[in-house]
Design a protein around this motif. Structure first.
Motif, PDB file in Angstrom:
ATOM      1  N   PRO A   1      56.293  31.817  75.138  1.00 23.34           N
ATOM      2  CA  PRO A   1      55.689  30.321  75.818  1.00 23.34           C
ATOM      3  C   PRO A   1      55.532  29.392  74.881  1.00 23.34           C
ATOM      4  O   PRO A   1      54.595  29.649  73.504  1.00 23.34           O
ATOM      5  CB  PRO A   1      54.303  29.765  77.052  1.00 23.34           C
ATOM      6  CG  PRO A   1      54.766  31.826  77.250  1.00 23.34           C
ATOM      7  CD  PRO A   1      54.997  32.455  76.469  1.00 23.34           C
ATOM      8  N   LYS A   2      55.542  27.856  74.227  1.00 24.45           N
ATOM      9  CA  LYS A   2      55.260  27.524  73.302  1.00 24.45           C
ATOM     10  C   LYS A   2      53.302  27.524  72.852  1.00 24.45           C
ATOM     11  O   LYS A   2      53.273  27.836  72.016  1.00 24.45           O
ATOM     12  CB  LYS A   2      55.537  25.699  73.501  1.00 24.45           C
ATOM     13  CG  LYS A   2      56.606  25.145  73.190  1.00 24.45           C
ATOM     14  CD  LYS A   2      57.047  24.054  73.104  1.00 24.45           C
ATOM     15  CE  LYS A   2      58.530  23.405  73.239  1.00 24.45           C
ATOM     16  NZ  LYS A   2      58.970  22.262  72.493  1.00 24.45           N
ATOM     17  N   ARG A   3      53.195  27.569  73.804  1.00 28.60           N
ATOM     18  CA  ARG A   3      51.192  27.121  73.800  1.00 28.60           C
ATOM     19  C   ARG A   3      50.947  28.947  73.464  1.00 28.60           C
ATOM     20  O   ARG A   3      49.800  28.834  72.836  1.00 28.60           O
ATOM     21  CB  ARG A   3      50.649  27.122  75.229  1.00 28.60           C
ATOM     22  CG  ARG A   3      50.842  27.682  76.397  1.00 28.60           C
ATOM     23  CD  ARG A   3      49.609  27.821  77.274  1.00 28.60           C
ATOM     24  NE  ARG A   3      50.395  28.044  78.845  1.00 28.60           N
ATOM     25  CZ  ARG A   3      50.379  29.135  78.622  1.00 28.60           C
ATOM     26  NH1 ARG A   3      49.738  30.342  77.888  1.00 28.60           N
ATOM     27  NH2 ARG A   3      50.768  29.907  80.380  1.00 28.60           N
ATOM     28  N   GLU A   4      51.552  29.876  73.151  1.00 24.66           N
ATOM     29  CA  GLU A   4      51.666  31.546  72.296  1.00 24.66           C
ATOM     30  C   GLU A   4      52.124  31.620  71.731  1.00 24.66           C
ATOM     31  O   GLU A   4      51.646  32.638  71.068  1.00 24.66           O
ATOM     32  CB  GLU A   4      52.105  31.851  74.085  1.00 24.66           C
ATOM     33  CG  GLU A   4      51.673  32.190  75.316  1.00 24.66           C
ATOM     34  CD  GLU A   4      52.036  33.493  76.212  1.00 24.66           C
ATOM     35  OE1 GLU A   4      52.811  34.392  75.496  1.00 24.66           O
ATOM     36  OE2 GLU A   4      51.286  33.155  77.418  1.00 24.66           O
TER      37      GLU A   4
ATOM     38  N   PHE B   1      60.177  38.658  64.346  1.00 23.73           N
ATOM     39  CA  PHE B   1      59.489  38.086  64.131  1.00 23.73           C
ATOM     40  C   PHE B   1      59.572  36.370  65.595  1.00 23.73           C
ATOM     41  O   PHE B   1      59.218  36.245  65.904  1.00 23.73           O
ATOM     42  CB  PHE B   1      58.370  37.887  63.367  1.00 23.73           C
ATOM     43  CG  PHE B   1      57.431  37.070  63.368  1.00 23.73           C
ATOM     44  CD1 PHE B   1      55.823  37.620  63.677  1.00 23.73           C
ATOM     45  CD2 PHE B   1      56.960  35.830  62.903  1.00 23.73           C
ATOM     46  CE1 PHE B   1      55.132  36.857  63.899  1.00 23.73           C
ATOM     47  CE2 PHE B   1      56.034  35.137  63.396  1.00 23.73           C
ATOM     48  CZ  PHE B   1      54.723  35.327  63.615  1.00 23.73           C
ATOM     49  N   LEU B   2      59.926  35.843  64.100  1.00 25.40           N
ATOM     50  CA  LEU B   2      60.298  34.562  64.513  1.00 25.40           C
ATOM     51  C   LEU B   2      61.162  34.239  65.898  1.00 25.40           C
ATOM     52  O   LEU B   2      60.902  33.526  67.506  1.00 25.40           O
ATOM     53  CB  LEU B   2      61.995  33.648  63.735  1.00 25.40           C
ATOM     54  CG  LEU B   2      60.643  33.200  62.094  1.00 25.40           C
ATOM     55  CD1 LEU B   2      62.227  33.228  61.061  1.00 25.40           C
ATOM     56  CD2 LEU B   2      59.998  32.142  62.284  1.00 25.40           C
ATOM     57  N   LYS B   3      62.786  35.553  65.974  1.00 25.34           N
ATOM     58  CA  LYS B   3      63.295  35.755  67.581  1.00 25.34           C
ATOM     59  C   LYS B   3      61.949  36.301  68.459  1.00 25.34           C
ATOM     60  O   LYS B   3      62.010  35.543  69.728  1.00 25.34           O
ATOM     61  CB  LYS B   3      63.977  36.680  67.336  1.00 25.34           C
ATOM     62  CG  LYS B   3      64.625  37.123  68.984  1.00 25.34           C
ATOM     63  CD  LYS B   3      65.779  35.672  68.974  1.00 25.34           C
ATOM     64  CE  LYS B   3      67.125  36.333  69.905  1.00 25.34           C
ATOM     65  NZ  LYS B   3      67.297  35.085  70.649  1.00 25.34           N
ATOM     66  N   ALA B   4      61.484  37.072  68.151  1.00 25.91           N
ATOM     67  CA  ALA B   4      59.962  37.291  69.728  1.00 25.91           C
ATOM     68  C   ALA B   4      59.132  35.847  69.992  1.00 25.91           C
ATOM     69  O   ALA B   4      58.590  35.304  71.125  1.00 25.91           O
ATOM     70  CB  ALA B   4      59.351  38.690  68.824  1.00 25.91           C
TER      71      ALA B   4
END
Length: 66
Positions: free
Chosen positions: A39-42, A31-34
């Protein structure tokens, strides 16, 4: 009688009581890798662990050791 299964709070898939703890380590990492690739906002934060999950997993591990 169907085996007891629990739903992963991260991905929503069902796992046996003995394998959920193992799965959670992998699922959190994936999850963290994905999220890093978005992009930061997503990006989303890792969902909080449900109350009592650690105790439940501890009990199921102890039951399988008997």
């Amino acid at each position: 009688m169907r085996p007891t299964s629990l739903i992963c709070y991260i991905c929503g898939r069902g796992y046996g009581t003995a394998s959920l703890g193992i799965h959670l380590k992998t699922c959190k990492r994936m999850f963290l890798k994905a999220q890093e690739n978005k992009p930061k906002r997503e990006r989303r934060k890792l969902p909080p662990e449900p109350p009592g999950l650690a105790e439940l997993l501890g009990r199921t591990r102890a039951r399988h050791l008997i």
